[in-house]
Each structure stands twice: as structure tokens, then as C-alpha cells.
Design a protein around this motif. Structure first.
Motif, PDB file in Angstrom:
ATOM      1  N   ARG A  20      -1.599  -1.632  -4.454  1.00  8.19           N
ATOM      2  CA  ARG A  20      -2.038  -0.299  -4.006  1.00  8.19           C
ATOM      3  C   ARG A  20      -2.189   0.653  -5.196  1.00  8.19           C
ATOM      4  NH1 ARG A  20       0.772   2.234   1.055  1.00  8.19           N
ATOM      5  NH2 ARG A  20       2.653   1.641  -0.076  1.00  8.19           N
ATOM      6  N   VAL A  21      -3.261   1.472  -5.117  1.00 10.47           N
ATOM      7  CA  VAL A  21      -3.481   2.557  -6.076  1.00 10.47           C
ATOM      8  C   VAL A  21      -3.518   3.858  -5.272  1.00 10.47           C
ATOM      9  CG1 VAL A  21      -4.945   3.429  -7.941  1.00 10.47           C
ATOM     10  CG2 VAL A  21      -4.815   0.971  -7.523  1.00 10.47           C
TER      11      VAL A  21
ATOM     12  N   ASP B 112       2.933  -1.140  -6.371  1.00 13.32           N
ATOM     13  CA  ASP B 112       2.397   0.214  -6.278  1.00 13.32           C
ATOM     14  C   ASP B 112       2.147   0.775  -7.672  1.00 13.32           C
ATOM     15  OD1 ASP B 112       2.338   1.344  -3.401  1.00 13.32           O
ATOM     16  OD2 ASP B 112       4.239   0.265  -3.474  1.00 13.32           O
ATOM     17  N   ALA B 113       0.896   1.169  -7.940  1.00 13.17           N
ATOM     18  CA  ALA B 113       0.528   1.658  -9.271  1.00 13.17           C
ATOM     19  C   ALA B 113       0.896   3.117  -9.496  1.00 13.17           C
ATOM     20  CB  ALA B 113      -0.975   1.477  -9.498  1.00 13.17           C
ATOM     21  N   ILE B 114       1.042   3.887  -8.408  1.00 12.92           N
ATOM     22  CA  ILE B 114       1.282   5.330  -8.524  1.00 12.92           C
ATOM     23  C   ILE B 114       2.779   5.621  -8.466  1.00 12.92           C
ATOM     24  CG2 ILE B 114       0.829   7.593  -7.517  1.00 12.92           C
ATOM     25  CD1 ILE B 114      -1.643   6.229  -8.713  1.00 12.92           C
TER      26      ILE B 114
ATOM     27  N   PRO C 239      -6.719   1.544  -1.946  1.00 11.19           N
ATOM     28  CA  PRO C 239      -6.841   2.795  -2.680  1.00 11.19           C
ATOM     29  C   PRO C 239      -6.555   4.059  -1.872  1.00 11.19           C
ATOM     30  CG  PRO C 239      -9.009   2.048  -2.042  1.00 11.19           C
ATOM     31  CD  PRO C 239      -8.014   1.109  -1.414  1.00 11.19           C
ATOM     32  N   CYS C 240      -6.403   3.936  -0.564  1.00 11.49           N
ATOM     33  CA  CYS C 240      -6.259   5.135   0.268  1.00 11.49           C
ATOM     34  C   CYS C 240      -5.049   5.107   1.195  1.00 11.49           C
ATOM     35  CB  CYS C 240      -7.529   5.361   1.085  1.00 11.49           C
ATOM     36  SG  CYS C 240      -8.913   5.973   0.109  1.00 11.49           S
ATOM     37  N   SER C 241      -4.859   4.051   1.949  1.00 11.80           N
ATOM     38  CA  SER C 241      -3.757   4.023   2.912  1.00 11.80           C
ATOM     39  C   SER C 241      -2.424   4.229   2.204  1.00 11.80           C
ATOM     40  CB  SER C 241      -3.741   2.684   3.654  1.00 11.80           C
ATOM     41  OG  SER C 241      -2.585   2.593   4.459  1.00 11.80           O
ATOM     42  N   SER C 242      -1.675   5.223   2.669  1.00 16.46           N
ATOM     43  CA  SER C 242      -0.422   5.584   1.995  1.00 16.46           C
ATOM     44  C   SER C 242       0.828   5.137   2.746  1.00 16.46           C
ATOM     45  CB  SER C 242      -0.362   7.103   1.776  1.00 16.46           C
ATOM     46  OG  SER C 242      -0.442   7.784   3.020  1.00 16.46           O
ATOM     47  N   GLY C 243       0.664   4.502   3.903  1.00 17.53           N
ATOM     48  CA  GLY C 243       1.829   4.074   4.672  1.00 17.53           C
ATOM     49  C   GLY C 243       2.767   3.200   3.852  1.00 17.53           C
ATOM     50  N   THR C 244       4.018   3.544   3.835  1.00 17.32           N
ATOM     51  CA  THR C 244       5.006   2.833   3.017  1.00 17.32           C
ATOM     52  C   THR C 244       5.033   1.346   3.334  1.00 17.32           C
ATOM     53  OG1 THR C 244       6.345   4.841   2.879  1.00 17.32           O
ATOM     54  CG2 THR C 244       7.453   2.749   2.388  1.00 17.32           C
TER      55      THR C 244
END
Length: 422
Positions: free
Chosen positions: A169-170, A387-389, A149-154
Motif C-alpha cells: 500500500r502507498v 505500508d509505504a506511508i 494507492p487509495c484504500s486506507s482501511g487498516t
């Protein structure tokens, strides 16, 4: 009034009933109605253990990254308490098994091994990309779903072929956040970019994503500064960036280093704006830089303003439950939604056998639509997309009077309608 896109699914709760309950009442009502619906399943689905459904949680709950790790954990706890108040899953309560990685990659790997040894059915977690990348192979090899829910690393959701991956991932990955911010700064006429990125896995990945986003606009950074976590003074690098003609500073780091950059610019009397990913909304930056943080721009999936009843209820419920300021709203909201998505994947399994492959299949397409805080999740995952976002869910936030608000009035208006995946 809620928009049409916010109406709860009829298969879970009648619209008229939810109108009477309101959104806060709907959280508790949702679980009860789900349990009622499950009672109609064949008797064999009800037979078996009444033991709790154990869900792993891993993140930095102490140390330098706790400022967003703790809100993540609180978002998960809030969702689980609501679900359990409604009866849990087939009468089984959800039970969290919480492990602190302290933002340390080696510790993150160890506690992940511990979680899997404790037979959790799935795990929600990771805030730091470097920690996640050290541990995700454990979940993949165990075929145990992990929702980030937090880590944004591609790289987090790119390491394994999507069809095989158990990593979901959210959160808006950096390959979305970096070009989204680059498009904004180009629109504002800032075309001489200095990149300040730390040397962690997060900073390295973010740096590469920013460089690629600039290249797509036929731009190159005029100055690049790389530094270790914990750096206290970047005056030399800032002086060099100003001498190179930079008219904007794009920072990619996690905490206090963002404040070091802002305070360094203030000391030099350099008024170039500071922009970056969601980490510029963290307390280490806002509290550490104070007035030097004013005007900074960052990418957000969720801004803590009660723009509709769903979000207003989430914010008021969080404040009542934890009796504290919501320090990093994005972390809490993303984690809250991730927890409900995991619960919805449980509901897609009619025989109660929550094994990893069955959960993966459910997450990838068997779930009903979930009307969340950050987004409306209609098929958030698939065998080819973990990826949900998506880009349409992102907005630009700005620091104003020490808090994060919408940089553009049109985004505030658009935020009245919770977005669906595109």
C-alpha cells in the motif's frame, strides 16, 4: 531549488543532466536512461517477448466513488505514459488493463478475477476498503502483487502475515490517520468527540481506529452515530450529539454523507468543527457542503501546492495532460508514486521474468530509491512491513475558500522537504 533529498539517484540519471532537464524533463529522461542502463545487462536479459507488460488497474471509475477513482486512474496513466516515453521495461511498453469496480464489492471481486485471468503481472488499485477486502484474497492466492494507492482501511494490509503478503500500500492507513487527527483535536482542546461513521467496511474500520485512538488519550466518544450510505438527513443524530455536549464531530464516511453532516450542523446553527480522514478533501464534501465545509480539518499525505519543483512539475503535468482540475490530489499523487514503485520493482529483476514471487521480493528490498511526489521511497516495503506511508509523511489539511491548504504554517514549511520513511 530542490533539497538534497530530492536529488535523483546517480545510478539512474546524472545530477547535472537532470538539472539541465528540470523535473518535468526528468520524468521522460528517466525512462530513456533506465533503458540505456539496462542495455548493459547480459544479452540473455534482452531475449524474449517484446509484448507489452500488462498491469491491472481496478477502481471505481463510475458511480459515487468516481470522484477519487478517476484521479487515481489518471495518476497511474500519467506515470505509465512517462515510463513508456522512455522505453518501458527492457524495450517492452507498459499496458494498462483497466477494470471498473463501481465501488461494489461483488463487482470488485469479479473484475479482479478477470484481471488475473488476463495474466497481468501485477495490479494497482482499490479505493473502497469494503471492495478491497472482498477481493484481496484472489491476489494473495494467485501470488500476484497488488499495490493499493487509495484504500486506507487498516485491515487491507493486516489480513495476511507480512512475510507472506502480496498486498502492498502507498496510502496512510486508518490506524495512522485516526490517531494523527485525534492528537490534533486534543491539542486544540476538543475533548468531547461525536463519531459519525457509515456502515461500510471503511466506516467500521475507521470507527474502531478512532475509538482506539481516543482510548489512548483516556477519552471516550460522547455520542456515536452509524448510518447507511446514501443517507439524506442526520438532523436527529446531530441534535443528539449536541445534547451530549460534543464539541467536535469526527466523521468517517466516503462522500456525500460528509456533506450531509456539515449541512445538518449548519441548519441547526451548531458550530462544532468537523474533522476526519482524507475523505473530507473529496468533491462530494467540498461541493456538496460549500460554505458549511469551511474550516473542516482532515489528514493528508499530499496537498496540491507547488511547495517544491517535484510537486510543481507533477501538478502542472497533470493539468496539461488531462485539461481538468485535479479533484482529489492525494488519490492522483499516491497512485502516480505507486506506479513508479512498481516500475522500480521491475528494474530489480535482471532476467526479465516478472513473476509474482520475484516482484514481491523486489518490492520488499531490491529496489533503488525512488524520489516521488508524496515521499522519497527508500526501502518503502519489507518482508515485515507492507505500508509505504509513515506518520511523518502526514499533515493536517483545512478547507479554506473551498480548497484544501495546510492547517499549520510549520507543515507548509516542512513540506518543502519530501519526507523519507521512518
Amino acid at each position: 531549488m530542490p533539497t538534497k533529498s530530492l536529488a535523483p539517484p546517480r545510478s539512474i540519471a546524472p545530477a547535472a543532466l537532470l538539472q539541465r532537464a528540470g523535473w518535468h524533463g526528468a520524468f521522460l529522461l528517466l525512462g530513456a536512461l533506465v533503458v540505456t542502463a539496462l542495455a548493459a545487462l547480459p544479452a540473455r536479459a534482452q531475449i524474449g517477448s517484446t509484448a507489452p507488460v500488462r498491469i491491472g488497474v481496478v477502481g471505481p471509475f463510475t458511480g459515487a466513488s468516481a470522484d477519487f477513482g478517476v484521479p487515481m486512474l489518471n495518476g497511474i496513466r500519467m506515470a505509465v505514459d512517462e515510463i513508456n516515453a522512455g522505453g518501458g521495461y527492457l524495450g517492452r511498453p507498459l499496458e494498462l488493463v483497466v477494470k471498473d469496480d463501481a465501488a461494489n464489492p461483488d463487482q470488485g471481486r469479479k473484475v479482479s478475477q478477470d484481471l488475473l485471468a488476463e495474466k497481468v503481472v501485477a495490479t494497482i488499485g482499490f479505493c473502497n476498503t469494503g471492495v478491497a477486502m472482498k477481493a484481496i484474497d484472489l491476489f494473495q492466492e494467485a501470488k500476484s502483487p497488488l499495490i493499493v494507492p487509495c484504500s486506507s482501511g487498516t485491515a487491507v494490509t493486516a489480513k495476511y502475515p507480512p512475510a507472506e503478503s502480496y498486498i502492498f500500500r502507498v496510502q496512510g492507513r486508518d490506524a495512522l490517520q485516526a490517531p494523527f487527527m485525534v492528537e490534533d483535536i486534543v491539542k486544540r482542546g476538543w475533548d468531547k468527540v461525536a463519531i459519525f461513521a457509515d456502515k461500510t467496511g471503511y466506516g467500521e474500520g475507521g470507527y474502531n481506529d478512532v475509538v482506539a485512538a481516543l482510548a489512548a488519550k483516556n477519552l471516550k466518544p460522547v455520542h456515536v452515530a452509524r448510518f447507511d450510505l446514501g443517507v439524506k438527513d442526520l438532523t436527529g443524530e446531530l441534535t443528539a450529539a449536541r445534547a451530549a455536549g460534543a464539541n467536535v464531530v469526527f466523521s468517517y464516511t466516503v462522500g456525500q454523507e460528509n456533506a450531509v453532516i456539515a449541512n445538518g450542523k449548519k441548519t441547526l446553527g451548531w458550530k462544532a468543527p468537523q474533522v476526519g480522514p482524507w475523505t473530507l478533501s473529496f468533491p462530494y464534501f467540498l461541493d456538496g457542503a460549500r460554505d458549511a465545509a469551511e474550516g473542516a480539518l482532515m489528514v493528508q499525505t499530499f496537498i496540491a501546492e507547488p511547495s517544491n519543483e517535484r510537486r510543481a512539475s507533477f501538478l502542472s503535468s497533470y493539468t496539461r495532460k488531462f485539461q481538468r482540475k485535479l479533484a482529489v490530489p492525494m488519490a492522483a499523487a499516491n497512485a502516480y508514486d505507486a506506479t513508479y514503485l512498481l516500475m522500480y520493482s521491475f528494474l530489480g529483476i535482471r532476467d526479465g521474468n516478472l513473476n509474482g514471487p520475484a516482484l514481491k521480493e523486489s518490492l520488499e528490498g531490491k529496489m533503488k530509491t525512488y524520489y516521488g511526489v508524496v515521499a522519497t521511497y527508500d526501502k518503502p516495503f519489507s518482508p515485515v512491513d507492507k505500508d509505504a506511508i509513515t506518520r511523518n509523511m502526514l499533515v493536517i489539511g483545512v478547507v479554506k475558500n473551498g480548497a484544501i491548504t495546510f492547517a499549520y504554517p510549520e507543515d507548509a514549511k516542512r513540506n518543502l522537504i519530501i519526507q523519507r520513511k521512518q
